[in-house]
Design an enzyme around this catalytic site. Structure first.
Site, mmCIF file in Angstrom:
data_model
loop_
_atom_site.group_PDB
_atom_site.id
_atom_site.type_symbol
_atom_site.label_atom_id
_atom_site.label_comp_id
_atom_site.label_asym_id
_atom_site.label_seq_id
_atom_site.Cartn_x
_atom_site.Cartn_y
_atom_site.Cartn_z
ATOM 1 C CB SER A 139 -0.854 -0.014 1.271
ATOM 2 O OG SER A 139 -1.407 1.264 1.547
ATOM 3 C CE1 TYR A 152 -4.474 -1.932 5.048
ATOM 4 C CE2 TYR A 152 -3.245 0.067 4.547
ATOM 5 C CZ TYR A 152 -3.988 -1.020 4.126
ATOM 6 O OH TYR A 152 -4.243 -1.199 2.782
HETATM 7 N N1 LIG Z 1 -8.498 -0.094 -1.871
HETATM 8 C C1 LIG Z 1 -7.410 0.576 -1.555
HETATM 9 O O1 LIG Z 1 -7.396 1.813 -1.519
HETATM 10 C C2 LIG Z 1 -6.154 -0.136 -1.235
HETATM 11 C C3 LIG Z 1 -6.127 -1.459 -0.897
HETATM 12 N N2 LIG Z 1 -4.952 -2.057 -0.583
HETATM 13 C C4 LIG Z 1 -4.888 -3.451 -0.242
HETATM 14 O O2 LIG Z 1 -5.475 -4.191 -1.287
HETATM 15 C C5 LIG Z 1 -5.929 -5.445 -0.795
HETATM 16 C C6 LIG Z 1 -7.329 -5.689 -1.301
HETATM 17 O O3 LIG Z 1 -8.169 -4.689 -0.773
HETATM 18 P P1 LIG Z 1 -9.471 -4.149 -1.531
HETATM 19 O O4 LIG Z 1 -9.649 -4.879 -2.780
HETATM 20 O O5 LIG Z 1 -9.366 -2.686 -1.517
HETATM 21 O O6 LIG Z 1 -10.575 -4.534 -0.450
HETATM 22 P P2 LIG Z 1 -11.944 -5.336 -0.561
HETATM 23 O O7 LIG Z 1 -12.534 -5.228 0.812
HETATM 24 O O8 LIG Z 1 -12.737 -4.878 -1.719
HETATM 25 O O9 LIG Z 1 -11.459 -6.828 -0.835
HETATM 26 C C7 LIG Z 1 -10.784 -7.568 0.137
HETATM 27 C C8 LIG Z 1 -11.238 -9.009 0.083
HETATM 28 O O10 LIG Z 1 -10.488 -9.726 1.069
HETATM 29 C C9 LIG Z 1 -11.365 -10.626 1.722
HETATM 30 N N3 LIG Z 1 -10.875 -10.937 3.062
HETATM 31 C C10 LIG Z 1 -10.876 -10.139 4.155
HETATM 32 N N4 LIG Z 1 -10.401 -10.805 5.210
HETATM 33 C C11 LIG Z 1 -10.071 -12.049 4.768
HETATM 34 C C12 LIG Z 1 -9.537 -13.192 5.397
HETATM 35 N N5 LIG Z 1 -9.247 -13.215 6.704
HETATM 36 N N6 LIG Z 1 -9.318 -14.292 4.650
HETATM 37 C C13 LIG Z 1 -9.633 -14.297 3.330
HETATM 38 N N7 LIG Z 1 -10.154 -13.247 2.686
HETATM 39 C C14 LIG Z 1 -10.374 -12.136 3.400
HETATM 40 C C15 LIG Z 1 -12.696 -9.887 1.770
HETATM 41 O O11 LIG Z 1 -13.790 -10.778 1.977
HETATM 42 C C16 LIG Z 1 -12.715 -9.204 0.421
HETATM 43 O O12 LIG Z 1 -13.334 -10.012 -0.563
HETATM 44 C C17 LIG Z 1 -5.776 -5.373 0.724
HETATM 45 O O13 LIG Z 1 -4.603 -6.037 1.107
HETATM 46 C C18 LIG Z 1 -5.645 -3.887 0.985
HETATM 47 O O14 LIG Z 1 -4.934 -3.628 2.162
HETATM 48 C C19 LIG Z 1 -3.770 -1.376 -0.648
HETATM 49 C C20 LIG Z 1 -3.753 -0.079 -0.976
HETATM 50 C C21 LIG Z 1 -4.928 0.663 -1.295
HETATM 51 C C1 LIG Z 2 -3.610 3.625 0.799
HETATM 52 C C2 LIG Z 2 -4.911 3.228 1.294
HETATM 53 O O1 LIG Z 2 -5.824 3.995 1.303
HETATM 54 C C3 LIG Z 2 -5.073 1.935 1.743
HETATM 55 C C4 LIG Z 2 -6.390 1.579 2.214
HETATM 56 O O2 LIG Z 2 -4.169 1.153 1.725
#
Ligand SMILES: NC(=O)C1=CN([C@@H]2O[C@H](COP(=O)(O)OP(=O)(O)OC[C@H]3O[C@@H](n4cnc5c(N)ncnc54)[C@H](O)[C@@H]3O)[C@@H](O)[C@H]2O)C=CC1
Ligand SMILES: CC(=O)C(C)=O
Length: 249
Positions: A139, A152
């Site tokens: 991230s 985080y």
């Molecule tokens: N959306 C953003 O702005 C950013 C997201 N990230 C990272 O991207 C990755 C994906 O996040 P997003 O797609 O944004 O979120 P999201 O919430 O849309 O998707 C995350 C998925 O992970 C699953 N999940 C959560 N806990 C879990 C567990 N214990 N075991 C298995 N699956 C689990 C959820 O059910 C969900 O389907 C994360 O690691 C997040 O930290 C990083 C930077 C920015």
């Molecule tokens: C950069 C940011 O917003 C996350 C959720 O990683």
């Protein structure tokens, strides 16, 4: 022969968009998620693109669930070519001294231990094969410090250490391990986080030189590039995809 990918957190956001993008390249996918509804939706989306997919329910913070999704993928598809190690949660946005220990343990368990367990079991298969590509989701909070996300941010800095050190040990065995560092991107996680902390949305948007959040499809394009042979000589990198956010901090 079709390539095979495991995607954790494949039921939503970045994981789902990447599953669909890889399916367009003919890649078969193990969709791993704690949510059956989201995971099964992604399986349908992948099949609509003409690739094969299975859903494997797992809580990535549990080592036995991680071992199970790796074993099931190998027994179903025979191989693991690509691993998008991506499941994660954001936390509540409280200042660190207001966070309770349960929340700290939960974020570390999913974001960092979950990622470590994933690489531990997947890399074992890839090393035996003599090839494989991994993308770990860090991230922007993994490359700079930010308030309200101390735990985080610590987990995402850890993801970067995992990425670089794996290359030191296993590049010679044919493994490539890279990380992505997205800035705020339009997914469920971020929508929920900003709903609870609306002032942070305004701060984020005004702090991004391109003045908008990223899209899951933009991130999926980067992950697809890094996983496939087009990125054959890229190893141990942390690629920022954040509209310039961390370059002007
Ligand atoms: N959306 C953003 O702005 C950013 C997201 N990230 C990272 O991207 C990755 C994906 O996040 P997003 O797609 O944004 O979120 P999201 O919430 O849309 O998707 C995350 C998925 O992970 C699953 N999940 C959560 N806990 C879990 C567990 N214990 N075991 C298995 N699956 C689990 C959820 O059910 C969900 O389907 C994360 O690691 C997040 O930290 C990083 C930077 C920015
Ligand atoms: C950069 C940011 O917003 C996350 C959720 O990683």
């Amino acid at each position: 022969m079709s390539k095979v990918a495991i995607i954790t957190g494949g039921g939503s956001g970045l994981g789902q968009a990447t599953a669909v993008r890889l399916a367009e390249e003919g890649v078969n996918i193990s969709v791993v998620d704690i949510s059956e509804e989201g995971g099964n939706r992604t399986v349908d989306m992948v099949k609509d693109k003409g690739a094969d997919a299975i859903f494997i329910k797992a809580d990535v913070s549990k080592n036995e669930d991680v071992k199970n999704y790796v074993d099931k993928t190998v027994s179903h598809f025979g191989t693991i070519d690509y691993f998008f190690n991506n499941a994660g949660i954001s936390g509540s946005g409280k200042y660190f001294l207001d966070s309770d220990i349960d929340e700290i343990e939960k974020i570390v368990g999913i974001n960092l231990l979950g990622a470590l367990y994933g690489v531990r079991h997947v890399a074992e298969v890839m090393k035996k094969q003599g090839s494989g590509a991994i993308v770990n989701t860090a991230s922007s909070a993994g490359v700079i410090g930010q308030d309200s996300v101390v735990t985080y941010s610590a987990t995402k800095h850890g993801i970067i250490g995992l990425t670089k050190s794996m290359v030191a040990e296993y590049a010679k065995d044919g493994l490539r391990v890279n990380a992505i560092a997205p800035g705020p991107t339009e997914t469920e996680m971020v929508r929920n986080f900003y709903k609870d902390n609306p002032e942070m949305k305004e701060n984020a948007e005004s702090g991004i030189p391109q003045k908008r959040l990223g899209t899951p499809e933009e991130v999926a394009e980067l992950v697809t590039f890094l996983l496939t042979s087009k990125a054959e000589y890229i190893n141990g990198e942390v690629i920022r995809i954040d509209g310039g956010f961390t370059n002007v901090k």
